[in-house]
Scaffold this motif. Structure first.
Motif, short mmCIF file in Angstrom:
data_model
loop_
_atom_site.label_atom_id
_atom_site.label_comp_id
_atom_site.label_asym_id
_atom_site.label_seq_id
_atom_site.Cartn_x
_atom_site.Cartn_y
_atom_site.Cartn_z
N THR A 12 13.22 -9.81 4.29
CA THR A 12 13.47 -9.73 2.85
C THR A 12 14.77 -10.43 2.48
N PHE A 13 15.81 -10.21 3.27
CA PHE A 13 17.10 -10.86 3.02
C PHE A 13 16.96 -12.38 3.06
N PHE A 14 16.30 -12.91 4.07
CA PHE A 14 16.18 -14.36 4.19
C PHE A 14 15.27 -14.96 3.12
N TYR A 15 14.22 -14.22 2.72
CA TYR A 15 13.40 -14.69 1.59
C TYR A 15 14.24 -14.75 0.32
N PHE A 100 8.04 -13.23 -4.24
CA PHE A 100 6.96 -12.27 -4.08
C PHE A 100 7.01 -11.64 -2.69
N ALA A 101 7.25 -12.45 -1.67
CA ALA A 101 7.33 -11.92 -0.31
C ALA A 101 8.48 -10.93 -0.19
N ALA A 102 9.61 -11.26 -0.81
CA ALA A 102 10.77 -10.37 -0.75
C ALA A 102 10.49 -9.02 -1.41
N LEU A 103 9.63 -9.01 -2.41
CA LEU A 103 9.30 -7.77 -3.12
C LEU A 103 8.21 -6.97 -2.41
N ILE A 104 7.23 -7.67 -1.84
CA ILE A 104 6.08 -6.98 -1.28
C ILE A 104 6.39 -6.34 0.08
N ILE A 105 7.36 -6.88 0.81
CA ILE A 105 7.68 -6.31 2.13
C ILE A 105 8.13 -4.86 2.02
N PRO A 106 9.15 -4.53 1.19
CA PRO A 106 9.53 -3.11 1.08
C PRO A 106 8.38 -2.22 0.60
N ALA A 107 7.57 -2.75 -0.33
CA ALA A 107 6.43 -1.97 -0.83
C ALA A 107 5.45 -1.65 0.30
N SER A 108 5.17 -2.64 1.14
CA SER A 108 4.22 -2.42 2.24
C SER A 108 4.77 -1.48 3.30
N LEU A 109 6.11 -1.41 3.41
CA LEU A 109 6.72 -0.55 4.42
C LEU A 109 6.77 0.91 3.99
N TRP A 110 7.00 1.14 2.69
CA TRP A 110 7.31 2.50 2.26
C TRP A 110 6.34 3.10 1.23
N ILE A 111 5.40 2.32 0.75
CA ILE A 111 4.38 2.88 -0.15
C ILE A 111 3.07 2.95 0.60
#
Length: 267
Positions: A12-15, A100-111
Motif C-alpha cells: 500500500t505504501f509503495f502504491y 485503487f490498489a492502495a485502497l483495496i488492499i486494506p479492505a481485503s485484509l480487514w473486511i
C-alpha cells in the motif's frame, strides 16, 4: 500482524508513492524518468502478490471472496500497466490503477464478508486464473476508455486542459484501447471455455446469472471488435461499447458476489 498484513501495508505504501509521483507529473512538477517513476509500483506489485498468496491460498483451497479477488485484479492490473509501459505510454493508466490498489488492499485484509474457501480441482484453478486475468485486462480497457472520453469531450470544447495535456495523442490512446480489448476478449473466451469444460455446476442457481451476464459482456466486446474490423468503429462508439461491456462484466462478478456474500451470506 500476520505476514499478509505486513506485506499488504508495505505494498500500500509503495502504491501510494507511485501514485504521488504520477500526480506530480500531471501537475508539471519535476519527476524522474519513466523507469524510476514505475519502480515503486513494481516493488508494490511484487510485494502485493506475495501478500495475496498468504491471504488467499489455504490448505483447503482459495479464498475467492469479492474483496480478495478485487485485490488480486488490482495486482494483475498494476503488473500489466508496468509491463505495457515499457513499450507504450501506459503509465498514465496507473493514475487510476495504483490508487485503487492502495485502497483495496486494506479492505481485503480487514473486511470479511461471507465468503468461504473454494477447493480447486481439475481445471477449475486454471478457469479462475484466466477469469482474473481477463477481468484485469478489461479493467485496464475501461480505464483507458474513461480517459479517452475525457479527451474527446475536451477536444469537442476546443481546449485540452488539466492532466490531459500530458496524455498521448487521441489516436495513440485509441490504439492502446483496442490492444487491451483484443487481449481481454481472448482471455475471457478461453476462461469461458474452461468454465464450461470443468465447472460441473456452471448453471447452478448461484452461477447462472453470472454465466449469462459474462456471455452478454463477451458478445458486446465481440461486436465492438467486429465493428472495428469491418466498419472502422472508433471514438465515442468504441468508448460506449467498452464501458457497456465492462459494466455488464462488473455486475456479472462483483454484483452477484456481493449479493451472495453480504446479503445472502453464502458462497
Amino acid at each position: 500482524m500476520s505476514p499478509a498484513e505486513v506485506l499488504g501495508l508495505t505494498a500500500t505504501f509503495f502504491y501510494a508513492l507511485a501514485s504521488l509521483l504520477l500526480f506530480r507529473q500531471f501537475r508539471s512538477q519535476p519527476t524522474p524518468s519513466t523507469a524510476l517513476l514505475l519502480a515503486p509500483a513494481a516493488v508494490a506489485t511484487a510485494v502485493h502478490a506475495v501478500s495475496l498468496y498468504f491471504l488467499m491460498v489455504t490448505d483447503q483451497g482459495l479464498l475467492l471472496g469479492v474483496l480478495p479477488v478485487a485485490s488480486c485484479m488490482a495486482a494483475v492490473g498494476a503488473g500489466l500497466v508496468i509491463a505495457c509501459s515499457l513499450y507504450r505510454p501506459f503509465q498514465w493508466i496507473g493514475a487510476l490503477v495504483f490508487p485503487f490498489a492502495a485502497l483495496i488492499i486494506p479492505a481485503s485484509l480487514w473486511i470479511h464478508t461471507g465468503y468461504r474457501v473454494h477447493p480447486l480441482e481439475h481445471g477449475i484453478g486454471l478457469h479462475v486464473l484466466l477469469s482474473i486475468l481477463a477481468y484485469s485486462v478489461l479493467v485496464i480497457s475501461a480505464c483507458q476508455a474513461i480517459m479517452l472520453l475525457i479527451q474527446h469531450r475536451q477536444l469537442k470544447d476546443g481546449h485540452i486542459r488539466g492532466v490531459m495535456r500530458v496524455f498521448p495523442p487521441i489516436q495513440v490512446m485509441e490504439s492502446m484501447l483496442f490492444d487491451t480489448i483484443w487481449l481481454g476478449e481472448g482471455l475471457l473466451t478461453v476462461a469461458i471455455l474452461f468454465g464450461f469444460l470443468y465447472v460441473d455446476d456452471l448453471f447452478a442457481q448461484h452461477l447462472v446469472h453470472k454465466t449469462v451476464l459474462t456471455l452478454v459482456s463477451w458478445v458486446i466486446f465481440a461486436v465492438l471488435l467486429g465493428g472495428r474490423h469491418l466498419r472502422g468503429w472508433r471514438g465515442l462508439t468504441a468508448i460506449r461499447f467498452t464501458l457497456a461491456g465492462f459494466a455488464v462484466l462488473l455486475v456479472a462478478f462483483f454484483g452477484s458476489q456481493l449479493v451472495l456474500e453480504v446479503v445472502l451470506d453464502r458462497i
